[in-house]
Scaffold this active site. Structure first.
Site, PDB file in Angstrom:
ATOM      1  N   LYS A  14      -3.403 -61.828  88.117  1.00  0.00           N
ATOM      2  CA  LYS A  14      -4.556 -62.697  88.389  1.00  0.00           C
ATOM      3  C   LYS A  14      -5.968 -62.286  88.537  1.00  0.00           C
ATOM      4  O   LYS A  14      -6.968 -63.196  88.289  1.00  0.00           O
ATOM      5  CB  LYS A  14      -4.288 -63.381  89.514  1.00  0.00           C
ATOM      6  CG  LYS A  14      -2.756 -63.734  89.834  1.00  0.00           C
ATOM      7  CD  LYS A  14      -2.576 -64.507  91.230  1.00  0.00           C
ATOM      8  CE  LYS A  14      -1.271 -64.197  91.814  1.00  0.00           C
ATOM      9  NZ  LYS A  14      -1.289 -64.487  93.156  1.00  0.00           N
ATOM     10  N   ASP A  64      -7.817 -48.434  87.967  1.00  0.00           N
ATOM     11  CA  ASP A  64      -8.070 -47.443  89.046  1.00  0.00           C
ATOM     12  C   ASP A  64      -7.375 -46.158  88.838  1.00  0.00           C
ATOM     13  O   ASP A  64      -7.746 -45.328  88.214  1.00  0.00           O
ATOM     14  CB  ASP A  64      -7.276 -48.477  90.184  1.00  0.00           C
ATOM     15  CG  ASP A  64      -7.304 -47.812  91.384  1.00  0.00           C
ATOM     16  OD1 ASP A  64      -7.449 -46.720  91.784  1.00  0.00           O
ATOM     17  OD2 ASP A  64      -7.098 -48.591  92.452  1.00  0.00           O
ATOM     18  N   ARG A  67     -10.422 -63.753  96.503  1.00  0.00           N
ATOM     19  CA  ARG A  67     -10.521 -63.893  94.927  1.00  0.00           C
ATOM     20  C   ARG A  67     -11.848 -64.779  94.288  1.00  0.00           C
ATOM     21  O   ARG A  67     -11.986 -64.786  93.443  1.00  0.00           O
ATOM     22  CB  ARG A  67      -9.298 -64.344  94.219  1.00  0.00           C
ATOM     23  CG  ARG A  67      -8.116 -63.463  94.473  1.00  0.00           C
ATOM     24  CD  ARG A  67      -6.997 -63.839  93.376  1.00  0.00           C
ATOM     25  NE  ARG A  67      -5.879 -62.835  93.823  1.00  0.00           N
ATOM     26  CZ  ARG A  67      -5.371 -62.145  93.236  1.00  0.00           C
ATOM     27  NH1 ARG A  67      -6.166 -61.333  92.368  1.00  0.00           N
ATOM     28  NH2 ARG A  67      -4.118 -61.466  93.503  1.00  0.00           N
ATOM     29  N   ASP A  86      -8.671 -59.202  94.896  1.00  0.00           N
ATOM     30  CA  ASP A  86      -8.191 -59.479  96.022  1.00  0.00           C
ATOM     31  C   ASP A  86      -7.934 -58.638  97.142  1.00  0.00           C
ATOM     32  O   ASP A  86      -7.943 -57.313  96.500  1.00  0.00           O
ATOM     33  CB  ASP A  86      -7.061 -60.315  96.004  1.00  0.00           C
ATOM     34  CG  ASP A  86      -5.685 -59.581  95.515  1.00  0.00           C
ATOM     35  OD1 ASP A  86      -5.709 -58.730  94.707  1.00  0.00           O
ATOM     36  OD2 ASP A  86      -4.698 -59.633  96.501  1.00  0.00           O
TER      37      ASP A  86
HETATM   38  C1  PRP Z   1      -4.839 -54.467  89.700  1.00  0.00           C
HETATM   39  C2  PRP Z   1      -5.728 -54.546  88.603  1.00  0.00           C
HETATM   40  C3  PRP Z   1      -5.072 -54.004  87.452  1.00  0.00           C
HETATM   41  C4  PRP Z   1      -4.439 -52.686  87.985  1.00  0.00           C
HETATM   42  C5  PRP Z   1      -5.185 -51.667  87.982  1.00  0.00           C
HETATM   43  O1  PRP Z   1      -3.978 -55.425  89.683  1.00  0.00           O
HETATM   44  O2  PRP Z   1      -5.978 -56.244  88.348  1.00  0.00           O
HETATM   45  O3  PRP Z   1      -4.285 -54.775  86.503  1.00  0.00           O
HETATM   46  O4  PRP Z   1      -4.035 -53.285  89.402  1.00  0.00           O
HETATM   47  O5  PRP Z   1      -4.747 -50.806  88.589  1.00  0.00           O
HETATM   48  P1  PRP Z   1      -4.364 -49.282  87.937  1.00  0.00           P
HETATM   49  O6  PRP Z   1      -5.315 -48.809  87.190  1.00  0.00           O
HETATM   50  O7  PRP Z   1      -4.040 -48.282  89.233  1.00  0.00           O
HETATM   51  O8  PRP Z   1      -2.871 -49.415  87.349  1.00  0.00           O
HETATM   52  P2  PRP Z   1      -2.821 -55.860  90.658  1.00  0.00           P
HETATM   53  O9  PRP Z   1      -1.526 -55.359  90.671  1.00  0.00           O
HETATM   54  O10 PRP Z   1      -3.444 -55.743  92.066  1.00  0.00           O
HETATM   55  O11 PRP Z   1      -2.655 -57.456  90.386  1.00  0.00           O
HETATM   56  P3  PRP Z   1      -3.779 -58.903  90.651  1.00  0.00           P
HETATM   57  O12 PRP Z   1      -4.588 -58.575  89.279  1.00  0.00           O
HETATM   58  O13 PRP Z   1      -2.867 -60.031  90.409  1.00  0.00           O
HETATM   59  O14 PRP Z   1      -4.350 -58.804  91.846  1.00  0.00           O
END
Ligand code: PRP
Length: 184
Positions: free
Chosen positions: A45, A106, A168, A162
């Protein structure tokens, strides 16, 4: 007034507007001659707000789609495993240039995995565009094609991002006060 849980604003609304304008221009330039269908794929999201602002500024013909994946367990650390909760479902993927839109990179696990996965499904091309990049947190080697802003390893929220599903809807990127997520 600033939300009481926010330590500081890292990227304000004006900067976000400048970033999306710059990225949209780069996307326009890079895809102006494509013969394929350009599809911006919003990774739900966190990318909702970024995607909606960015696609308004892209002037080449573009279609939109969404995926929901998850790399995180609970709290603030990445587990490294990717789950697909909502897949890209379209019959014409082999005619498409896919541009994956992310809020943040990340560890790199999500985009590294998704890029390979969508290429394997036959897309003409797969590129990635992230609003924020935290290169210091990489666990796998990964470089996004378009980056809004490189940031230090701070806990950022807002503009789609978030902490435990909160913050958000804030219109800026802020840094969360450690007291909000540290065990007391
Ligand atoms: C977060 C972000 C990316 C991912 C990045 O999503 O939106 O999709 O993590 O992290 P990485 O490079 O370590 O893989 P999250 O799973 O928190 O979901 P969200 O977007 O619904 O908050």
């Amino acid at each position: 007034m600033l939300n009481a849980d926010i330590e500081k604003v890292l990227v304000d609304e004006k900067q976000l507007d400048e970033i999306t304008t710059r990225l949209a221009k780069q996307i326009d330039e890079d895809y102006k001659d494509t013969k394929n269908r350009l599809v911006m794929v919003c990774i739900l999201k966190g990318s909702l707000m970024f995607m909606s602002d960015l696609m308004k500024k892209v002037t080449v013909p573009v279609e939109i789609d969404c995926m929901k994946v998850s790399s995180y367990g609970r709290g603030t650390t990445s587990t490294g495993s990717i789950n697909i909760y909502l897949d890209l479902i379209r019959p014409d993927i082999e005619e498409c240039d896919l541009l994956i839109i992310e809020d943040i990179v990340d560890s790199g696990n999500t985009l590294s995995y998704l890029t390979k996965y969508l290429k394997n499904r036959g897309a003409k091309s797969v590129r990635t565009c992230t609003l924020l990049d935290k290169p210091s947190r990489r666990e796998v080697e990964y470089t996004p094609d378009y980056v809004g802003l490189e940031i230090p390893d701070e806990f950022v929220i807002g503009y789609g991002l978030d902490y435990a599903e909160r913050y958000r809807a804030l219109p800026y990127i802020g840094v969360l006060k450690p007291s909000v997520y540290m065990q007391k």
